[in-house]
Enzyme design. Structure first.
Site, mmCIF file in Angstrom:
data_model
loop_
_atom_site.group_PDB
_atom_site.id
_atom_site.type_symbol
_atom_site.label_atom_id
_atom_site.label_comp_id
_atom_site.label_asym_id
_atom_site.label_seq_id
_atom_site.Cartn_x
_atom_site.Cartn_y
_atom_site.Cartn_z
ATOM 1 N N ARG A 1 0.875 -1.227 -0.143
ATOM 2 C CA ARG A 1 -0.074 -0.001 -0.310
ATOM 3 C C ARG A 1 1.035 1.270 -0.127
ATOM 4 N NH1 ARG A 1 -5.269 1.312 3.317
ATOM 5 N NH2 ARG A 1 -5.843 -0.039 1.770
ATOM 6 N N HIS B 1 -7.086 0.867 -6.387
ATOM 7 C CA HIS B 1 -7.536 0.193 -5.214
ATOM 8 C C HIS B 1 -8.104 -1.409 -5.863
ATOM 9 C CE1 HIS B 1 -7.897 -1.401 -1.384
ATOM 10 N NE2 HIS B 1 -8.820 -0.353 -0.928
ATOM 11 N N GLN C 1 -10.085 -4.167 -3.470
ATOM 12 C CA GLN C 1 -11.308 -3.639 -3.062
ATOM 13 C C GLN C 1 -12.571 -3.729 -4.091
ATOM 14 O OE1 GLN C 1 -12.236 -2.280 0.346
ATOM 15 N NE2 GLN C 1 -14.332 -2.896 -0.341
ATOM 16 N N CYS D 1 -16.328 1.427 0.240
ATOM 17 C CA CYS D 1 -15.073 0.749 0.672
ATOM 18 C C CYS D 1 -14.718 0.681 2.231
ATOM 19 C CB CYS D 1 -13.787 1.053 -0.234
ATOM 20 S SG CYS D 1 -13.293 2.621 0.068
ATOM 21 N N ARG E 1 -13.531 -8.906 1.418
ATOM 22 C CA ARG E 1 -11.947 -8.763 1.089
ATOM 23 C C ARG E 1 -11.273 -9.906 1.557
ATOM 24 N NH1 ARG E 1 -10.107 -3.618 1.284
ATOM 25 N NH2 ARG E 1 -7.854 -4.440 0.839
HETATM 26 N N1 NVA Z 1 -9.938 6.441 -1.454
HETATM 27 C C1 NVA Z 1 -9.565 6.023 -0.194
HETATM 28 C C2 NVA Z 1 -9.726 4.705 -0.072
HETATM 29 C C3 NVA Z 1 -9.527 3.946 1.543
HETATM 30 C C4 NVA Z 1 -9.626 2.683 1.589
HETATM 31 C C5 NVA Z 1 -8.099 6.460 -0.006
HETATM 32 O O1 NVA Z 1 -7.447 6.215 -0.484
HETATM 33 O O2 NVA Z 1 -7.852 6.875 1.248
HETATM 34 N N1 CP Z 2 -11.240 -0.406 2.372
HETATM 35 C C1 CP Z 2 -9.944 -0.268 2.923
HETATM 36 O O1 CP Z 2 -8.925 -0.547 1.944
HETATM 37 O O2 CP Z 2 -9.853 -0.207 4.148
HETATM 38 P P1 CP Z 2 -8.449 0.123 4.946
HETATM 39 O O3 CP Z 2 -8.060 1.241 4.649
HETATM 40 O O4 CP Z 2 -8.951 0.017 6.416
HETATM 41 O O5 CP Z 2 -7.302 -1.174 4.623
#
Ligand code: NVA
Ligand code: CP
Length: 304
Positions: free
Chosen positions: A104, A131, A134, A259, A287
């Site tokens: 990530r 992502h 997700q 999400c 997930r």
């Molecule tokens: N769009 C959000 C998703 C979090 C799971 C982010 O990138 O923070």
């Molecule tokens: N939806 C998702 O990716 O959640 P987290 O940021 O908690 O991993």
């Protein structure tokens, strides 16, 4: 043979998704019946987090444990990545000690560079631009409820962010349409959409985007890494809340997805996220199941 990575949604064909979705069903059923599924015994996943996470960390870590393997958590603060070790070097080292890597991070180019230097599969656990894990869980959740997502309408109400770009790739792979409504100044970046993508339509009014939709979905207005823009975004996104009035424009059996994490009263009204059309907890749980199938596929290929 080239190593198979999962860096964006379009990295898999429909045929591969059909296989992974079928395996997800099997894996989910076995999990619910407390049947062991140790297809990753003695395998190790390294998880690299440069941003916060609850669901992604938990689902990958629990998933590896449930498949008989191990997961190791690294973050920027504790690892040498935070002290400037090049991602190319980190990839070389990590991929000599483990079987699969999840990252990530910020820019998509970081994960692309990492993957180029990795000897094992690399999975995108979220970047600024994508992502895919997700959206895989979300597509699986939709299919569980309604059988097929082909030909359906997904309404996206909110920011043009990583989730939207993965939905747009999924629309091309699975053959559905995305009605997109983003506020002025927060529009789709054409560089993030494949040039021939005919699977979406832009709507200036977010309520119009929800008209006859089979699925309404949104996400935070300020994604991780964009916190400095938070106040400006709160103003610009005024009116983009998914509330009951917008859900009423969608089909009667439309689902609501998010999400998570969510902000009730900002991008979604409590009555929607906590209401009968919401499947957010199933999305979160799925997930776990889809990522177990994904890990298994990337490490072993097909079993049949
Ligand atoms: N769009 C959000 C998703 C979090 C799971 C982010 O990138 O923070
Ligand atoms: N939806 C998702 O990716 O959640 P987290 O940021 O908690 O991993």
């Amino acid at each position: 043979m080239a190593i198979k990575h999962y860096l964006q949604f379009s990295d898999f064909t429909l045929d591969e998704y059909e296989y992974v979705i079928e395996r997800s069903r099997v894996i989910k059923r076995k999990f619910k019946n407390y049947e062991p599924h140790h297809t990753l015994a003695d395998r190790t996943l390294v998880m690299v987090f440069e941003k916060n996470s609850t669901r992604t960390r938990l689902s990958f870590e629990a998933g590896m444990h449930q498949m008989g393997g191990a997961a190791i958590y690294l973050n920027t603060r504790d690892s040498q990545l935070g002290r400037g070790e090049p991602v190319e070097d980190a990839a070389q080292v990590m991929s000599r000690m483990c079987d699969v890597i999840m990252i990530r991070t910020y820019g998509q180019e970081i994960i692309e560079r990492f993957a180029k230097h990795s000897r094992v599969p690399v999975i995108n656990g979220l970047t600024n631009e994508q992502h895919p894990c997700q959206v895989l869980a979300d597509v699986f959740t939709y299919i569980e409820h309604h059988g097929s997502i082909q030909g359906k309408i997904v309404a996206w109400v909110g920011d043009a962010n990583n989730m939207l770009y993965s939905w747009l790739q999924a629309a091309e792979v699975f053959g559905f349409h995305v009605n997109v409504s983003t506020p002025k100044g927060y529009d789709i970046d054409p560089a993030q959409v494949s040039p021939g993508n005919k699977n979406y339509t832009f709507f200036a009014d977010p309520a119009d985007a929800c008209q006859d939709a089979d699925l309404v979905t949104t996400d935070v207005w300020t994604s991780m890494g964009f916190e400095a823009e938070n106040n400006a975004r709160l103003k610009a996104f005024d009116g983009w809340i998914v509330d009951q009035a917008k859900m009423a424009r969608a089909k009667k059996d439309a689902l609501f997805m998010h999400c998570l994490p969510a902000h009730r009263g900002e991008e979604v009204a409590a009555e929607v996220i906590d209401g009968p059309q919401s499947v957010v907890w199933e999305e979160a749980e799925n997930r776990l199941h889809v990522q177990k199938a994904l890990l298994e596929y990337l490490v072993h290929g097909r079993f049949d």
